[in-house]
Design an enzyme around this catalytic site. Structure first.
Site, short mmCIF file in Angstrom:
data_model
loop_
_atom_site.label_atom_id
_atom_site.label_comp_id
_atom_site.label_asym_id
_atom_site.label_seq_id
_atom_site.Cartn_x
_atom_site.Cartn_y
_atom_site.Cartn_z
N HIS A 59 0.86 -1.21 0.00
CA HIS A 59 0.00 0.00 0.00
C HIS A 59 0.88 1.25 0.00
O HIS A 59 1.43 1.63 1.03
CB HIS A 59 -0.91 -0.03 1.24
CG HIS A 59 -1.94 1.05 1.26
ND1 HIS A 59 -3.28 0.79 1.42
CD2 HIS A 59 -1.86 2.41 1.14
CE1 HIS A 59 -3.96 1.93 1.42
NE2 HIS A 59 -3.11 2.92 1.25
N HIS A 61 1.29 5.28 -2.20
CA HIS A 61 0.69 6.22 -3.17
C HIS A 61 1.81 6.87 -3.98
O HIS A 61 2.30 7.95 -3.64
CB HIS A 61 -0.12 7.29 -2.43
CG HIS A 61 -1.33 6.75 -1.75
ND1 HIS A 61 -2.58 6.80 -2.30
CD2 HIS A 61 -1.46 6.10 -0.56
CE1 HIS A 61 -3.45 6.22 -1.48
NE2 HIS A 61 -2.79 5.79 -0.42
N GLN A 155 -9.98 8.78 -4.94
CA GLN A 155 -9.71 9.54 -3.72
C GLN A 155 -10.81 10.55 -3.40
O GLN A 155 -11.11 10.81 -2.23
CB GLN A 155 -8.37 10.28 -3.89
CG GLN A 155 -8.06 11.35 -2.86
CD GLN A 155 -7.38 10.81 -1.63
OE1 GLN A 155 -6.18 10.67 -1.58
NE2 GLN A 155 -8.17 10.48 -0.63
N HIS A 213 -9.66 1.97 0.47
CA HIS A 213 -9.41 2.73 1.70
C HIS A 213 -10.72 2.72 2.49
O HIS A 213 -11.73 3.26 2.01
CB HIS A 213 -9.03 4.17 1.37
CG HIS A 213 -7.64 4.31 0.86
ND1 HIS A 213 -7.19 3.69 -0.26
CD2 HIS A 213 -6.57 5.00 1.36
CE1 HIS A 213 -5.93 3.99 -0.45
NE2 HIS A 213 -5.51 4.78 0.52
N GLU A 216 -11.12 5.42 7.11
CA GLU A 216 -9.89 6.03 7.62
C GLU A 216 -10.28 7.23 8.47
O GLU A 216 -10.12 8.38 8.09
CB GLU A 216 -8.97 6.43 6.45
CG GLU A 216 -7.57 6.81 6.94
CD GLU A 216 -6.60 7.10 5.80
OE1 GLU A 216 -6.98 6.97 4.63
OE2 GLU A 216 -5.44 7.45 6.11
N ASP A 312 2.27 3.47 2.81
CA ASP A 312 1.21 4.43 2.47
C ASP A 312 1.79 5.69 1.83
O ASP A 312 1.59 5.93 0.66
CB ASP A 312 0.37 4.76 3.72
CG ASP A 312 -0.96 5.42 3.39
OD1 ASP A 312 -1.43 5.27 2.25
OD2 ASP A 312 -1.53 6.07 4.29
ZN LIG Z 1 -3.55 5.02 1.45
#
Ligand SMILES: [Zn+2]
Length: 423
Positions: A59, A61, A155, A213, A216, A312
């Site tokens: 995971h 980005h 996102q 996701h 969160e 992440d």
């Molecule tokens: Zn993430």
């Protein structure tokens, strides 16, 4: 023809008491034995050091990495502000810039012993397919070093960001391997469920696995994790759905958490925790005590759910300043967040960035065994615990039978003649 192209001598392998020689032919491990008598063109002397399968980063980005220095600071330190800051930047991304930042961090990861990565890449009307095209280019540039799976990641939401569904469909056509999601980032619980259903429809159309996701947030009323598990069961997506972050699970009361964890186990879902980022982002509205925002890993593991940890973020608006795509560093942070000290817990920690993470990605032929893909690290430590403690050098990183990185750090003390006695 030589029996071996590469032999690692005197390696310390988990589960083997004596040191082992590891023989490689082509891209596969072909023998692991106390002693291999034959010679190979390339021989690496591990000299008692730890040999591990290469690490798996489940995971990260890559489209956002290294952006922190280019944008205004995240004053609140929250996820919401991190997303807002990047919205403007995303409109001005270029393929070349995304590719160059992503390539840089992939190279760091490889030098840290990672040869398999899964990256979430933003897909929305703000950036269009530019982040995807940039990361596809980085993947092409680094294909001699590692493999990269790409998640098409909405996102900005799907319902509240019209046009995203069509772009996600294009992304999955043009090279994304996995369907992403962020159902909590919709205006209402009803829209969150619609987000989940649309993501499943796209995933099923493309035959893609799912990695979202999920919740969160510290909000104990966030409920999209259970909805995701229910859909995984309804659409027969057992073992094909991953939930990342799942911070709210830590905020639930114990009876409801137990119910959701049982549902995850039934759906054979995978969970990826990202403690480095979530220790930084969560609990920002707490005075004291400040919640950790890290999901219930011990409970998940006890219930038989596969759990891995990920980096992440690397120096982006969510996690400014920190990160270098090093699983030993993230593991050290994870151990603190989860209060891992016992031998069994340290074993779990080591699995979370190796075998467990490989299961998240569905990586084939993974591991240190005869017949497996010959990707391994020689780590300058004698145990995994010591490797995490010291973030030991990855002396050699081998990807599919070829050495792709090496690192040796040298420290020297300069003593006075006569040692430490005072004059
Ligand atoms: Zn993430």
């Amino acid at each position: 023809m030589a029996a071996f192209d590469l032999i690692i001598r005197r390696g310390r392998l988990e589960g083997h008491a004596p040191l082992q020689d590891v023989g490689v032919r082509g891209a596969r491990f072909t023998r692991i034995a106390d002693r291999i008598r034959e010679r190979a063109a390339v021989e690496l002397d591990a000299d008692g050091r730890l040999v591990t399968p290469t690490f798996v980063e489940p995971h990260i980005h890559l489209d956002k990495v290294l952006m922190a220095a280019r944008v205004r600071p995240n004053h609140s330190g929250t996820l919401t502000e991190a997303i807002q800051i990047l919205q403007d930047a995303k409109r001005h991304y270029t393929v070349a810039d995304v590719a160059s930042r992503a390539t840089q961090v992939i190279e760091w990861a490889v030098s840290h012993g990672v040869t398999t990565l899964r990256t979430h890449v933003d897909v929305d009307p703000l950036g269009g397919l530019t982040p995807l095209l940039g990361v596809l280019e980085a993947r092409r540039r680094t294909r001699d070093l590692c493999t990269v799976q790409i998640v098409a990641f909405p996102q900005e939401g799907i319902i509240k960001s019209p046009g995203t569904a069509r772009l996600l469909d294009q992304a999955l056509r043009r090279g994304a391997d996995v369907m992403g999601g962020m159902p909590y980032n919709e205006a209402t619980p009803t829209d969150s469920v619609r987000h989940l259903e649309m993501a499943f429809a796209l995933a099923r159309r493309h035959g893609a696995p799912i990695d979202m996701h999920v919740d969160e947030t510290d909000d104990p009323h966030a409920r999209t994790l259970a909805e995701l598990a229910a859909l995984a069961l309804r659409f027969r997506y057992k073992n094909r759905v991953t939930a990342g972050h799942v911070c709210a699970l830590a905020a639930y009361d114990d009876p409801y958490a137990a119910k959701v964890i049982a549902l995850l186990a039934e759906a054979q879902m995978h969970v990826v925790t990202n403690p480095a980022t979530n220790l930084m982002l969560q609990g920002r509205f707490d005075r004291s005590p400040i919640r950790r925002g890290v999901t219930r890993v011990k409970d998940l593991v006890a219930a038989g759910v596969n759990v891995a940890f990920g980096q992440d973020c690397v120096m982006d608006t969510f996690y400014p300043t920190w990160g270098q795509a090093d699983p030993l560093e993230v593991g050290l942070i994870t151990a603190h967040a989860l209060q891992f000290t016992q031998p069994a817990e340290l074993h779990t920690l080591s699995q979370m960035c190796t075998a467990n993470a490989a299961r998240v990605l569905g990586a084939r032929g993974y591991g240190l065994g005869v017949g497996a893909v010959a990707s391994c690290n020689i780590v300058d430590a004698h145990s995994f615990a010591d490797a995490f403690r010291t973030r030991a050098d990855r002396r050699y990183v081998v990807f599919r039978g070829r050495v792709v990185a090496e690192t040796t750090t040298v420290s020297k003390l300069h003593r006075r003649v006569g040692g430490g006695r005072s004059a």
